[in-house]
Write a protein that holds these residues in place. Structure first.
Motif, short mmCIF file in Angstrom:
data_model
loop_
_atom_site.label_atom_id
_atom_site.label_comp_id
_atom_site.label_asym_id
_atom_site.label_seq_id
_atom_site.Cartn_x
_atom_site.Cartn_y
_atom_site.Cartn_z
N ILE A 54 6.05 5.82 19.20
CA ILE A 54 4.88 6.01 20.15
C ILE A 54 4.16 7.00 19.57
O ILE A 54 2.73 6.81 19.27
CB ILE A 54 5.19 6.26 21.56
N SER A 55 4.80 8.27 19.20
CA SER A 55 4.09 9.31 18.77
C SER A 55 3.39 9.18 17.52
O SER A 55 2.48 9.88 17.05
CB SER A 55 5.14 10.70 18.54
N GLN A 56 3.81 8.15 16.63
CA GLN A 56 3.20 7.84 15.23
C GLN A 56 1.84 7.15 15.38
O GLN A 56 1.02 7.38 14.52
CB GLN A 56 4.23 7.09 14.58
N GLY A 57 1.51 6.76 16.41
CA GLY A 57 0.49 6.07 16.69
C GLY A 57 -0.74 6.61 17.61
O GLY A 57 -1.64 5.99 18.05
N ASP A 58 0.13 7.83 18.13
CA ASP A 58 -0.81 8.59 19.33
C ASP A 58 -0.66 9.98 19.28
O ASP A 58 0.27 10.32 19.58
CB ASP A 58 -0.45 8.08 20.59
N ASP A 59 -1.69 10.76 18.70
CA ASP A 59 -1.74 11.88 18.48
C ASP A 59 -1.69 12.89 19.80
O ASP A 59 -1.50 14.07 19.79
CB ASP A 59 -2.53 12.60 17.58
N LYS A 60 -2.06 12.10 21.01
CA LYS A 60 -2.08 12.86 22.37
C LYS A 60 -0.63 12.68 22.88
O LYS A 60 -0.34 12.98 23.85
CB LYS A 60 -3.04 12.08 23.01
N PHE A 61 0.20 11.95 22.32
CA PHE A 61 1.50 11.79 22.52
C PHE A 61 2.69 12.74 21.89
O PHE A 61 2.59 12.58 20.66
CB PHE A 61 2.18 10.25 22.54
N ARG A 62 3.34 13.64 22.29
CA ARG A 62 3.88 14.78 21.92
C ARG A 62 5.32 14.50 22.35
O ARG A 62 5.59 14.21 23.72
CB ARG A 62 3.32 16.13 22.30
#
Length: 312
Positions: A54-62
């Motif tokens: 998930i984090s690879q496609g969304d920089d707001k997901f940490r």
């Protein structure tokens, strides 16, 4: 204000992707910036792999990855420490908390409250979980003087200023509203939607009840005597000395009346009460010294982070 959603994750590989999509759908309709922080609390399944994906496609997901399982309190604490938002909103990663309730929390925060606590009024748990929870909630409300129906609900909203000076250890996350109130925060409570668990199994059972009671004793002590522990131990010590004095007087009276002291336990009781009373007073003095250390800057954290993903 920027919103930080904090997700403590422990063996929830089947729930994470769906929960992420639900959260994103809700946040898409809200103004302002946000971040989602998932804390992998030593999961033994493929939860970390899902979080990485998930984090690879969304920089707001940490993602914060613990070295081992430290517990939900440590996971929430790490999420708060590493977050950047002015509003902090922890919620469970098992899909039982409903992301559709997020706007309700933000609305209450906008009304001026510092902490908004969720109330799972219609719970979808079995009776063996609901009954201890109900008893614990009433006990916590009685002792802390902060009246809430559901301390165990993870989904709560906090203004950062309300909890920035609060440190959490053990399993103290459920007492966050009470501790925040102790620091002067305004508390509100809203009814939230509680959904049945679809995947995996509950991580808590009846064994948690004893831990809650022990943590409650700690919270009560911290809220009442943290800055003056000598008052607690001193009162207990002087009470013991008082009863020891009475026991000594009774011993002398029996001696005057010609009764052999080996026929009564009063001499031993007198000595015991005096010794315990003195020890309580000395413990109070030692606690006063430890309090000075407590208020020094704390460098030690109750968790160890192995890696961070998407943090700048």
């Amino acid at each position: 204000m920027k919103l930080s959603i904090i997700l403590p994750v422990y063996n929830e590989e089947e729930s994470i992707e769906k929960l992420y999509r639900e959260i994103k759908a809700v946040l898409a309709g809200l103004p302002g910036d946000y971040e989602i922080i998932a804390v992998n609390d030593g999961s033994k399944d493929k939860s970390l792999d899902v979080l990485r994906s998930i984090s690879q496609g969304d920089d707001k997901f940490r993602v914060i990855n613990f070295r081992r399982n430290y517990g939900q309190t440590a996971a929430i604490s790490a999420g708060i420490d590493c977050s950047q938002g002015e509003i902090l909103l922890p919620m469970d990663a098992d899909l039982q908390n409903d992301p559709a309730d997020i706007p309700k929390f933000l609305e209450k925060i906008d009304q001026g409250f510092d902490v908004v606590s969720g109330w799972r009024k219609q719970r979808h748990d079995n009776f063996s979980r609901r009954l201890p929870s109900r008893v614990a909630n009433r006990l916590i409300s009685l002792i802390t003087k902060v009246k809430l129906h559901d301390y165990g609900c993870t989904m709560k909203a906090y203004k950062r200023d309300a909890v920035k000076d609060v440190r959490f250890y053990g399993e103290m996350h459920r007492f966050m509203p009470a501790l925040a109130s102790w620091h002067g925060a305004e508390i509100a409570e809203i009814v939230v939607n509680h959904r049945p668990r679809k995947y995996g199994r509950a991580k808590y059972g009846l064994s948690r009840t004893l831990k809650v009671v022990l943590d409650l004793l700690t919270v009560k002590f911290l809220m009442t005597y943290l800055t003056k522990p000598i008052h607690f131990f001193g009162q207990a010590g002087f009470l013991m000395l008082f009863f020891g004095f009475l026991s000594g007087i009774a011993t002398l009276v029996l001696k005057i009346q010609g009764i052999h002291l080996n026929r009564t336990p009063l001499p031993l009781l007198t000595v015991f009460l005096i010794i315990v009373g003195v020890q309580f007073i000395l413990m109070g003095l030692l606690a006063e010294i430890l309090i000075r250390i407590y208020y020094e800057p704390q460098a030690k954290l109750p968790y160890s982070i192995k890696e961070k993903i998407n943090f700048k």
